[in-house]
Scaffold this active site. Structure first.
Site, short mmCIF file in Angstrom:
data_model
loop_
_atom_site.label_atom_id
_atom_site.label_comp_id
_atom_site.label_asym_id
_atom_site.label_seq_id
_atom_site.Cartn_x
_atom_site.Cartn_y
_atom_site.Cartn_z
N LYS A 117 0.83 -1.21 0.00
CA LYS A 117 0.00 0.00 0.00
C LYS A 117 0.86 1.25 0.00
CE LYS A 117 -4.55 -1.37 0.91
NZ LYS A 117 -5.87 -1.04 1.36
N LYS A 199 -5.98 -8.71 -7.93
CA LYS A 199 -7.35 -9.01 -7.48
C LYS A 199 -8.29 -7.87 -7.83
CE LYS A 199 -7.44 -7.30 -2.77
NZ LYS A 199 -8.21 -7.31 -1.58
N LYS A 202 -12.15 -2.52 -5.11
CA LYS A 202 -13.11 -1.43 -5.23
C LYS A 202 -12.43 -0.09 -5.53
CE LYS A 202 -14.34 -2.25 -0.63
NZ LYS A 202 -13.16 -2.38 0.23
#
Ligand code: AQP
Length: 336
Positions: A117, A199, A202
């Protein structure tokens, strides 16, 4: 244990409208537990976690409400499950602070999600992102959760929660239940339609990579039509064909069929026909959820009352643990 039932805790971040991946990989499996009388489930809208990545305030508010309504629309019974917002239960942040003081820098430094991240959000590598697993430990330990449904990506965080709980118990006695991973029936991992090595997410910047739970039929069909495949031109379930494999996984999760059955069903068909069938199967699964969602989101008073009742219920259990922890650590209880 609550009333003789094992406790399970999970949640999703309100960082956007949830995807088909969140639904097939997590939410749908939670719904399957509705009728399991041996488990008391707590599901949170993880809005405190969401701000480790910068959120626009109006969007965070909107996405939180949408997620809460989608939990219910997807089938989570608000009478049987405790459905609440993490930020409505201040004990999460309070316990996280305390647990921060029982967690080592070296442990956090090893967390691969932080590294991923941080690389993705290089302009905002904040300490919240770094200590995210401690907040997650607090989420779990506050409810004395026996079980936490986790994908492979969250396994490291569950391990840390177990380590922190074990360390705390070692110093102060039996305070926390040590949580175990809960492996559900079929936690399908759904990949991006535009890059099947990633993956489905959202917060993907490419809107064509993810099917969002509120996408209408036309959008769903268009996104599947654009899905990345390969130039072989035949349907087979193999790692060499990640785009087609992902579409087969989605079709199987939506229809209940197996990969073998699917490959046979589409033997000799072109990718266009197969993509259309996958799109239709997904639209059919999402339609009843969307219909229920649209009715629910109009009923603000009802949803607000659920939020309030559930926050109170969650707070009751969370505060019980927090009081115990504070006492053990040596804080003075406020005289009554
Ligand atoms: N693609 C996926 N396939 C299967 N399961 C998935 N989950 C997420 N993506 C997939 C599962 O959904 C639950 C909630 O995830 P989260 O909201 O806490 O955050 P996440 O895993 O980081 O999901 P996103 O959609 O990728 O969010 P952003 O974009 O905000 O980072 C978890 O149980 C997860 O395993």
């Amino acid at each position: 244990m609550i009333d003789g039932k094992k406790v399970l805790l999970s949640g999703m971040q309100s960082t956007g409208i949830i995807t088909l991946g969140n639904y097939l990989g997590a939410l749908k499996n939670w719904v399957d537990l509705n009728d399991d009388e041996s488990i008391q489930c707590f599901y949170a809208v993880m809005d405190l976690h969401s701000i480790t990545v910068r959120q626009e305030p109006a969007a965070l508010r909107k996405n939180g409400r949408i997620l809460y309504a989608l939990y219910i629309a997807a089938g989570l019974d608000p009478e049987k499950n405790c459905l609440f917002f993490q930020s409505h239960v201040p004990a999460h942040a309070q316990l996280a602070w305390i647990l921060n003081c029982y967690t080592y820098m070296g442990e956090m430094n090893r967390m691969t999600q932080f590294k991923d991240k941080a690389a993705k959000h290089a302009d905002n590598i904040n300490t919240g992102l770094f200590t995210y697993p401690v907040l997650m430990a607090a989420d779990i330990l506050l409810y004395q959760a026996d079980m936490v449904p986790v994908g492979k990506d969250q396994m490291q965080h569950l391990e840390i929660a177990r380590d922190i709980a074990g360390r705390f118990n070692g110093i102060y006695g039996d305070v926390f239940t040590i949580p175990e991973a809960y492996i559900g029936k079929n936690g399908a991992k759904i990949m991006s339609l535009q890059d099947p090595s990633k993956k489905m997410s959202k917060s993907d910047e490419n809107p064509n990579g993810s099917i969002l739970l509120l996408d209408d039929m036309d959008t769903i069909m268009r996104k599947f039509k654009k899905a990345v495949t390969d130039s072989d031109g035949f349907i087979a379930y193999t790692d060499d064909k990640p785009g087609i494999k992902n579409l087969i996984d989605i079709y199987c999760a939506s229809t209940g069929k197996t990969p073998d059955e699917t490959v046979k069903e589409f033997d000799g068909c072109g990718y266009g026909t197969f993509k259309e069938a996958v799109g239709e199967s997904v639209a059919a699964v999402l339609k009843p959820v969307q219909d229920k969602y649209h009715a629910l989101i109009e009923d603000k008073a009802y949803v607000d009352s659920l939020m309030k009742e559930n926050a109170e219920k969650a707070s009751y259990y969370a505060n019980k643990t927090l009081r115990k922890v504070m006492k053990k650590v040596g804080f003075i209880e406020l005289p009554r």
